[in-house]
Design a protein around this motif. Structure first.
Motif, short mmCIF file in Angstrom:
data_model
loop_
_atom_site.label_atom_id
_atom_site.label_comp_id
_atom_site.label_asym_id
_atom_site.label_seq_id
_atom_site.Cartn_x
_atom_site.Cartn_y
_atom_site.Cartn_z
N TYR A 98 0.82 -1.22 0.00
CA TYR A 98 0.00 0.00 0.00
C TYR A 98 0.85 1.27 0.00
N TYR A 113 -8.26 4.95 -2.45
CA TYR A 113 -8.99 3.70 -2.64
C TYR A 113 -9.52 3.70 -4.07
N LYS A 115 -11.80 1.55 -6.93
CA LYS A 115 -12.78 0.47 -7.12
C LYS A 115 -13.08 0.39 -8.61
N GLU A 126 -10.41 -4.08 -6.57
CA GLU A 126 -10.16 -2.88 -5.77
C GLU A 126 -8.70 -2.80 -5.39
N ARG A 129 -6.81 1.42 0.25
CA ARG A 129 -7.49 1.17 1.54
C ARG A 129 -8.90 1.74 1.52
N THR A 130 -9.82 0.98 2.07
CA THR A 130 -11.21 1.43 2.16
C THR A 130 -11.28 2.69 3.02
N THR A 132 -11.91 5.40 5.67
CA THR A 132 -12.43 5.41 7.04
C THR A 132 -12.34 6.81 7.64
N ASN A 138 -14.14 12.15 -4.33
CA ASN A 138 -14.26 11.00 -5.21
C ASN A 138 -14.31 11.44 -6.67
N THR A 155 -11.10 7.31 -4.77
CA THR A 155 -11.38 8.14 -3.59
C THR A 155 -10.07 8.53 -2.93
N TRP A 157 -8.78 10.20 0.43
CA TRP A 157 -9.38 10.43 1.74
C TRP A 157 -8.33 10.65 2.83
#
Lengths: 169, 142
Positions: A98, A113, A115, A126, A129-130, A132, A138, A155, A157
């Protein structure tokens, strides 16, 4: 005596109005300064998202065959043509460590992230990292992979709004 | 009543009012520029992505209105509307002559955020240029 009282009343009202206006000014000033700071950081996040998505969909990376030479990678890109995605490049990016992929994507201190979905919304793959964190932007790109339409959602983030700081490696 | 203090207060109130107005306007500008620029970028990249996708899959060159409309409907985000106008030209004796013109999508509507873009393309036949095309799109928030 009466003249002194009148002066005091006038003075008190004057000071009260002045303090009220000064407090309002300070409040709005602080709010504006915070808003500009927040805007600056948010703009950084948006610019990172724009640049990273353009890099992914219009560039094949440096070198162009980085997916076959993992040791020589200097920048990742997924394109096999103008907005045509290579499944092999995406698989390599998803499998990459990552922090390494973050560095080669150039997202600085933000997280990312990615997708990939088909046009009906079914997940293809994907990477990253998702999200959080509390702050995210986005970008959705419409692309082609294996002669089929595919949607890439990127995304960017973070847990806090901070200006982009590019790491040194 | 002694008016000298009153004038001084009024002066301070005017000054503070001007400062507040400027700060409020700065806040308004900061808020407005964020939203508009980001929305426009997303819409513009969506429009160009769709045209590139249509070209890569050969749908654009086929110039079939219903196929183009179907392809757009499949991928266009639900809160967007898009109109696409495609014109093709043939080179006849050194002059570009219009041969076909098609449109897909609803008429362009007024919207808080609306943008447009254009892309030229070529079609080939036996490794020679067959026609010259111009695809122009308008995209806006529903």
């Amino acid at each position: 005596m009466a003249r002194g009282q009148l002066f005091t009343t006038d003075y008190v009202i004057g000071v009260a109005v002045f303090i009220l206006m000064l407090a309002s000014c300070l409040f709005v000033w602080q709010k504006t300064a915070y808003r500009i700071q927040e805007d600056f950081a948010f703009n950084g996040m948006m610019n990172t998202a724009k640049r990273a998505s353009e890099q992914l969909v219009t560039s094949s990376g440096i070198p162009a065959d980085w997916e076959d030479n993992a040791g020589s990678v200097r920048a990742v890109g997924l394109a096999a043509g103008d907005r045509i995605i290579s499944p092999k490049k995406f698989a390599k990016l998803a499998a990459m460590d990552y922090n390494t992929s973050k560095y080669y994507l150039g997202v600085g201190n933000h997280d990312f992230y990615i997708k990939l979905m088909n046009s009906t919304g079914s997940l293809y793959g994907e990477a990253g990292r998702t999200p959080t964190g509390d702050f995210a932007v986005n970008v959705r790109r419409i692309l082609v992979m294996d002669n089929r339409t595919i949607i890439l959602d990127l995304t960017i983030w973070g847990s806090e709004l901070s200006p982009v700081v590019l790491p040194t490696q | 009543m002694n008016n000298r203090g009153f004038i001084l207060t009024l002066d301070a109130v005017f000054a503070a009012f001007i400062v507040l107005t400027i700060l409020g306007y700065a806040n308004y500008l900061v808020n407005r520029s964020d939203v508009t620029q980001w929305s426009e970028y997303r819409m513009l990249s969506t429009g160009y992505d769709i045209i590139a996708m249509l070209y890569s899959t050969g749908t654009l060159q086929a110039m079939n209105e219903s196929s183009i409309q179907n392809a757009i409907t499949q991928v266009l985000p639900a809160n967007y509307e898009m109109r696409l106008e495609i014109k093709s030209y043939k080179n006849i004796g050194g002059t570009l002559v219009p041969t076909l013109s098609i449109t897909a999508g609803p008429d362009v509507k007024d919207s808080a955020v609306r943008t447009r873009g254009r892309r030229t393309f070529l079609t080939f036949s036996n490794n020679n240029v067959d026609s010259y095309g111009v695809a122009e799109f308008w995209i806006w928030l529903k």
